[in-house]
Design a protein around this motif. Structure first.
Motif, PDB file in Angstrom:
ATOM      1  N   MET A  94       0.821  -1.185   0.000  1.00 36.90           N
ATOM      2  CA  MET A  94       0.000   0.000   0.000  1.00 36.90           C
ATOM      3  C   MET A  94       0.870   1.256   0.000  1.00 36.90           C
ATOM      4  N   PHE A  95       2.080   1.154   0.624  1.00 37.42           N
ATOM      5  CA  PHE A  95       3.007   2.289   0.552  1.00 37.42           C
ATOM      6  C   PHE A  95       3.383   2.562  -0.899  1.00 37.42           C
ATOM      7  N   ALA A  96       3.755   1.487  -1.613  1.00 33.93           N
ATOM      8  CA  ALA A  96       4.242   1.643  -2.980  1.00 33.93           C
ATOM      9  C   ALA A  96       3.163   2.192  -3.911  1.00 33.93           C
ATOM     10  N   MET A  97       1.919   1.833  -3.670  1.00 34.90           N
ATOM     11  CA  MET A  97       0.825   2.304  -4.528  1.00 34.90           C
ATOM     12  C   MET A  97       0.282   3.656  -4.076  1.00 34.90           C
ATOM     13  N   ARG A  98       0.790   4.160  -2.960  1.00 37.31           N
ATOM     14  CA  ARG A  98       0.358   5.446  -2.394  1.00 37.31           C
ATOM     15  C   ARG A  98      -1.145   5.474  -2.139  1.00 37.31           C
ATOM     16  N   CYS A  99      -1.646   4.382  -1.595  1.00 38.38           N
ATOM     17  CA  CYS A  99      -3.081   4.311  -1.294  1.00 38.38           C
ATOM     18  C   CYS A  99      -3.314   4.040   0.188  1.00 38.38           C
ATOM     19  N   LEU A 100      -2.387   4.472   1.022  1.00 38.60           N
ATOM     20  CA  LEU A 100      -2.490   4.254   2.460  1.00 38.60           C
ATOM     21  C   LEU A 100      -3.682   4.996   3.062  1.00 38.60           C
ATOM     22  N   ARG A 101      -4.094   6.078   2.449  1.00 32.60           N
ATOM     23  CA  ARG A 101      -5.209   6.864   2.984  1.00 32.60           C
ATOM     24  C   ARG A 101      -6.532   6.097   2.938  1.00 32.60           C
ATOM     25  N   ASN A 102      -6.590   5.021   2.161  1.00 30.08           N
ATOM     26  CA  ASN A 102      -7.805   4.211   2.094  1.00 30.08           C
ATOM     27  C   ASN A 102      -8.055   3.432   3.376  1.00 30.08           C
ATOM     28  N   LEU A 103      -7.091   3.402   4.276  1.00 31.81           N
ATOM     29  CA  LEU A 103      -7.240   2.667   5.529  1.00 31.81           C
ATOM     30  C   LEU A 103      -8.066   3.415   6.568  1.00 31.81           C
TER      31      LEU A 103
ATOM     32  N   THR B 205     -11.143  -1.703  -7.078  1.00 30.01           N
ATOM     33  CA  THR B 205     -12.120  -2.295  -6.178  1.00 30.01           C
ATOM     34  C   THR B 205     -11.612  -3.577  -5.546  1.00 30.01           C
ATOM     35  N   VAL B 206     -11.065  -4.461  -6.336  1.00 26.60           N
ATOM     36  CA  VAL B 206     -10.682  -5.768  -5.812  1.00 26.60           C
ATOM     37  C   VAL B 206      -9.356  -5.709  -5.057  1.00 26.60           C
ATOM     38  N   ILE B 207      -8.319  -5.202  -5.675  1.00 24.73           N
ATOM     39  CA  ILE B 207      -6.989  -5.238  -5.062  1.00 24.73           C
ATOM     40  C   ILE B 207      -6.896  -4.276  -3.872  1.00 24.73           C
ATOM     41  N   ILE B 208      -7.263  -3.033  -4.066  1.00 23.37           N
ATOM     42  CA  ILE B 208      -7.109  -2.036  -2.995  1.00 23.37           C
ATOM     43  C   ILE B 208      -7.993  -2.374  -1.804  1.00 23.37           C
ATOM     44  N   ILE B 209      -9.257  -2.713  -2.047  1.00 26.61           N
ATOM     45  CA  ILE B 209     -10.163  -3.037  -0.934  1.00 26.61           C
ATOM     46  C   ILE B 209      -9.709  -4.294  -0.212  1.00 26.61           C
ATOM     47  N   THR B 210      -9.207  -5.287  -0.946  1.00 25.49           N
ATOM     48  CA  THR B 210      -8.689  -6.496  -0.311  1.00 25.49           C
ATOM     49  C   THR B 210      -7.492  -6.174   0.569  1.00 25.49           C
ATOM     50  N   LEU B 211      -6.613  -5.306   0.086  1.00 29.02           N
ATOM     51  CA  LEU B 211      -5.468  -4.907   0.901  1.00 29.02           C
ATOM     52  C   LEU B 211      -5.903  -4.163   2.162  1.00 29.02           C
ATOM     53  N   VAL B 212      -6.926  -3.350   2.054  1.00 26.33           N
ATOM     54  CA  VAL B 212      -7.443  -2.641   3.231  1.00 26.33           C
ATOM     55  C   VAL B 212      -7.934  -3.643   4.273  1.00 26.33           C
ATOM     56  N   VAL B 213      -8.674  -4.640   3.838  1.00 27.51           N
ATOM     57  CA  VAL B 213      -9.188  -5.662   4.765  1.00 27.51           C
ATOM     58  C   VAL B 213      -8.041  -6.454   5.384  1.00 27.51           C
ATOM     59  N   VAL B 214      -7.044  -6.793   4.581  1.00 31.62           N
ATOM     60  CA  VAL B 214      -5.896  -7.548   5.094  1.00 31.62           C
ATOM     61  C   VAL B 214      -5.139  -6.735   6.144  1.00 31.62           C
ATOM     62  N   VAL B 215      -4.917  -5.453   5.878  1.00 34.45           N
ATOM     63  CA  VAL B 215      -4.202  -4.610   6.840  1.00 34.45           C
ATOM     64  C   VAL B 215      -5.010  -4.469   8.126  1.00 34.45           C
TER      65      VAL B 215
END
Length: 140
Positions: free
Chosen positions: A1-10, A49-59
């Motif tokens: 999530m750091f590399a994709m710069r989508c940490l704010r989705n958490l 939708t699939v990758i980012i949201i899945t990563l949010v749930v995993v984190v």
């Protein structure tokens, strides 16, 4: 999530609150912001939708499980999280002013550390709410 710069989705309440008025509520930006008429738009939406949201749930699940393991083994109560959220709210303007003065990489690092601290506080608050429900309102 750091590399994709989508940490704010958490983020979620109580750290982040969204009001549902206006048309902005129905705008969902995708990861790569591909034009809707492009052939890659469907892949962009699928990834967002699939990758980012899945990563949010995993984190979230990973941090929650780590907190369960760490706090139960060390006897730390769940209500310690409220000071963290209070501190995050109090330093918000300071972090904003400081990030405006910083250049690209230090700014990104500062913002990521701030979001991680807010994430830990947010998950702790939800763990505390869950613990209150388990003990007092829905035992067993």
């Amino acid at each position: 999530m750091f590399a994709m710069r989508c940490l704010r989705n958490l983020n979620s309440p109580p750290f982040e609150i969204s009001l549902d008025y206006g048309d902005d509520m129905f705008l969902f930006p995708s990861m790569f912001k591909v034009n809707k008429k492009s052939k890659l738009f469907m892949l962009d939406c699928l990834f967002s939708t699939v990758i980012i949201i899945t990563l949010v749930v995993v984190v979230w699940r990973g941090v929650w499980t780590f907190m369960d393991f760490y706090f139960e083994n060390n006897g730390i109560p769940d209500f310690w999280s409220y000071p963290i959220i209070l501190i995050v709210f109090l330093i918000q303007l300071f972090i904003l002013k400081l990030s405006r003065k910083l250049s690209r990489i230090p700014k990104l690092c500062l913002q990521n550390v701030y979001v991680i601290i807010a994430l830990i506080g947010t998950i702790s608050v939800w763990r505390g709410i869950w613990e209150i429900l388990d003990q007092y309102f829905l035992p067993g």
